[in-house]
Design an enzyme around this catalytic site. Structure first.
Site, PDB file in Angstrom:
ATOM      1  N   GLY A  66      -4.978  -1.771   5.561  1.00 55.96           N
ATOM      2  CA  GLY A  66      -3.874  -2.660   5.298  1.00 55.96           C
ATOM      3  C   GLY A  66      -5.119  -4.113   4.720  1.00 55.96           C
ATOM      4  N   GLU A 102      11.074  -4.668   4.541  1.00 56.66           N
ATOM      5  CA  GLU A 102      11.071  -6.127   4.317  1.00 56.66           C
ATOM      6  C   GLU A 102      10.533  -6.022   2.598  1.00 56.66           C
ATOM      7  OE1 GLU A 102       8.831  -4.960   6.893  1.00 56.66           O
ATOM      8  OE2 GLU A 102       8.947  -6.360   8.467  1.00 56.66           O
ATOM      9  N   LYS A 146       1.094  -0.972  -0.179  1.00 51.68           N
ATOM     10  CA  LYS A 146       0.377  -0.034   0.112  1.00 51.68           C
ATOM     11  C   LYS A 146       0.795   1.426  -0.168  1.00 51.68           C
ATOM     12  CE  LYS A 146      -3.599   2.205   2.473  1.00 51.68           C
ATOM     13  NZ  LYS A 146      -4.305   2.141   3.551  1.00 51.68           N
ATOM     14  N   HIS A 181      -5.619 -33.146  17.663  1.00 57.78           N
ATOM     15  CA  HIS A 181      -4.497 -34.309  17.740  1.00 57.78           C
ATOM     16  C   HIS A 181      -3.311 -33.827  18.201  1.00 57.78           C
ATOM     17  CE1 HIS A 181      -6.753 -37.527  15.942  1.00 57.78           C
ATOM     18  NE2 HIS A 181      -6.842 -36.643  14.896  1.00 57.78           N
TER      19      HIS A 181
HETATM   20  O1  F6P Z   1       3.163  -2.916   9.605  1.00 59.81           O
HETATM   21  C1  F6P Z   1       1.978  -3.245   9.829  1.00 59.81           C
HETATM   22  C2  F6P Z   1       1.593  -2.688   7.786  1.00 59.81           C
HETATM   23  O2  F6P Z   1       1.028  -1.632   7.981  1.00 59.81           O
HETATM   24  C3  F6P Z   1      -0.078  -3.581   8.036  1.00 59.81           C
HETATM   25  O3  F6P Z   1      -1.251  -2.460   8.752  1.00 59.81           O
HETATM   26  C4  F6P Z   1      -0.226  -3.653   6.483  1.00 59.81           C
HETATM   27  O4  F6P Z   1      -0.838  -4.051   6.229  1.00 59.81           O
HETATM   28  C5  F6P Z   1       1.703  -3.970   6.112  1.00 59.81           C
HETATM   29  O5  F6P Z   1       2.420  -2.819   7.252  1.00 59.81           O
HETATM   30  C6  F6P Z   1       2.126  -4.307   4.571  1.00 59.81           C
HETATM   31  O6  F6P Z   1       2.242  -2.336   4.636  1.00 59.81           O
HETATM   32  P1  F6P Z   1       2.671  -2.050   3.041  1.00 59.81           P
HETATM   33  O7  F6P Z   1       0.882  -2.497   2.146  1.00 59.81           O
HETATM   34  O8  F6P Z   1       2.326  -0.291   2.781  1.00 59.81           O
HETATM   35  O9  F6P Z   1       3.699  -2.873   2.749  1.00 59.81           O
END
Ligand code: F6P
Length: 536
Positions: free
Chosen positions: A263, A209, A203, A380
């Site tokens: 998100g 990451e 978003k 289980h």
């Molecule tokens: O760190 C949490 C968050 O902001 C979530 O709410 C979101 O879904 C996720 O990181 C990923 O964010 P983005 O789509 O902006 O990479």
């Protein structure tokens, strides 16, 4: 908004007595289930095994009324800025509203923009599925790799599994979220770059990451096919066209969504692109229609007929009156195995809050920990604790009359196991029902452990949409009653900031240089640097 603690309706709920014995209640009231079940679209919800009676339900519904949950829902539907800490609307219902409708956000009908993106997604999906759209060397795109995290991963990853029986046979999707290089490495193993398309889903397009993984993926394509191949092998899903362009993805290859889509509420947006490619635009459309059906239900069904409201009120009852701290969601469906993980973000990121709308601290419990695994596997593994552990864990069971497998031979086994678990939790087994033995007390089940069972004929795309929207709206109703903002997630920011600071400290880290660090952090970083030196 008036503090929950000062409302007589809240005190009334708290003064309620949880049912002392579900066993006795069912024995004395054979009509219990007929009054504690409801239909919502294709879903049938049985909450008769919750520890509520008629008077508790009345109190909970009175609380919902005084909290004006329907008005709040309408405010969200009217595109008002219900995400008050970020000054944004929560317009996820617009993503699945029909083209010819109206959904106003800041006075603008957003549906033409929503549908124009959906149409572009459908064109790409059709082109890839038919082989008209190919990679830089003319080969068909057989592998779609979604790179994203949180809401930009969990929704499509869960949907892809859940819609397994609808997938295109020659196209496989892969979901890379973890910044651990092992994730990308494992997912790319065996893939041919010529046949691989990356969908970078973020978003904000600032999530470290995702960007780190996307850079590595870009390098993988460039190494194999050259720089010019990037345009053919990368698309972006984002609200941030500047950052997409800055990253090196042509913005004509970007599928847009908007800051009024949270998100964790974004699965019906462009974020669903990889799934649309896998299952086709028609099935995706069916999924959106299912979500829309539940949107209408949540807006129009009154009181006890409103499934998300009932789910929300039961959760509030369990946390407030039974003091439960966790809640299990157990789908009796292999294809729904990622659903608990999806709900973890939806519910815990939304309602894991302890400050009310005026900024003051609340004194009551909000969201419990959500967890789960599919049945019968859980039987289980962890079900022992749910049956005989010292703490009560309410359960949501989700089941279907038909499995999505072609082979229907074990459907009954699956379904009856689910119902049996809810029976055992509710009614237990008394010592009198067991033969005399030295381990009799170990073998008794006290029962009276609450559960709700949600069933549908089958896990169709529409039913999946209904299920997701059911939980979305239940989460919203809980937030309204608790007077928290279900649409922000400030709690994840601190960790991100600290990780950045520590990352910069690691460059040329010398153990003597950082007297400002707490001793634990200092020790762990020093250990890490030493390990790196050893392996270099
Ligand atoms: O760190 C949490 C968050 O902001 C979530 O709410 C979101 O879904 C996720 O990181 C990923 O964010 P983005 O789509 O902006 O990479």
């Amino acid at each position: 908004m008036e503090a929950l603690e000062s409302l007589p309706e809240w005190s009334q709920v708290l003064s309620g007595e949880p049912l002392r014995s579900l066993r006795e209640e069912f024995a004395s009231d054979p009509a219990r289930t007929s009054t504690m079940t409801l239909h919502a679209g294709d879903l049938f919800v049985d909450y008769s095994k919750q520890r509520v009676d008629e008077s508790a339900l009345t109190d909970l519904l009175n609380l919902a009324k005084v909290r004006e949950v329907s008005t709040s829902f309408q405010r969200m539907k009217n595109g008002e800025r219900v995400n008050f800490t970020e000054g944004r609307a929560a317009g996820h219902m617009a993503l699945r509203a029909p083209k010819d409708g109206t959904f106003l956000i800041d006075g603008v009908n957003v549906l033409p923009a929503v549908h124009s993106v959906l149409d572009r997604m459908a064109d790409l999906a059709r082109g890839i599925r038919s082989g008209e759209i190919v990679g830089s060397t003319g080969k068909r795109m057989c592998h779609i790799v979604n790179i994203g995290i949180g809401g930009s991963d969990l929704g499509p990853a869960m949907l892809y599994e859940a819609l397994r029986s609808n997938r295109h046979e020659a196209i496989s999707c892969h979901f890379v979220s973890n910044v651990d290089p092992a994730d990308l490495e494992a997912n790319l193993k065996g893939l041919n770059p010529e046949e691989t398309m990356f969908v970078v889903a973020s978003k904000t397009f600032t999530t470290v990451e995702t960007l780190a993984n996307a850079r590595a993926a870009r390098e993988w394509i460039v190494q194999a096919l050259g720089l010019d191949a990037v345009d053919k092998h990368f698309v972006a899903l984002s609200t941030n066209s500047d950052a997409v362009g800055g990253f090196g993805i042509d913005t004509t290859n970007m599928f847009e969504f908007w800051d009024w889509v949270g998100g964790r509420f974004s699965v019906a947006s462009a974020i669903g692109l990889s799934v649309m490619i896998a299952v086709g635009p028609e099935i995706f459309e069916e999924f959106l229609s299912g979500m829309h059906l539940m949107d209408i239900h949540a807006a129009e069904a009154v009181g006890r007929d409103n499934a998300p409201l009932i789910l929300a009120l039961l959760n509030i009852w369990n946390t407030a009156v039974l003091s439960t701290k966790s809640r299990a969601v157990i789908p009796y469906s292999f294809d729904l195995r990622r659903f608990p993980a999806y709900l973890q973000q939806l519910i815990m990121e939304s309602n894991g809050k302890s400050v009310r709308s005026d900024g003051s601290r609340i004194s009551y419990s909000t969201s419990p920990v959500i967890w789960g695994e599919p049945g019968t596997n859980g039987q289980h593994a962890f079900m022992q604790l749910l049956h005989q552990g010292s703490d009560v864990v309410p359960v949501d069971f989700i089941g279907f009359a038909r499995s999505s497998a072609d082979d229907a031979s074990r459907n009954e086994l699956l379904f009856t196991n689910m119902v049996a678990q809810s029976q055992a939790l509710a009614f237990g087994r008394t010592a009198d029902e067991l033969p005399e033995s030295s381990v009799r007390s170990h073998r008794t089940f006290e029962g009276n452990r609450p559960s709700t069972t949600i069933v549908a004929p089958e896990l169709s795309a529409s039913v999946l949409g209904q299920l997701i929207a059911l939980y979305e709206h239940a989460t919203f109703f809980e937030g309204v009653i608790w007077d928290i903002n279900s649409f922000d997630q400030w709690g994840v920011e601190l960790g991100k900031e600290l990780a950045q600071t520590l990352g910069s400290k690691l460059e040329n880290f010398s153990a003597l240089d950082h007297p400002d660090l707490d001793s634990s952090t200092h020790t762990l970083l020093s250990w890490f640097v030493q390990q790196q030196k050893k392996s270099s």
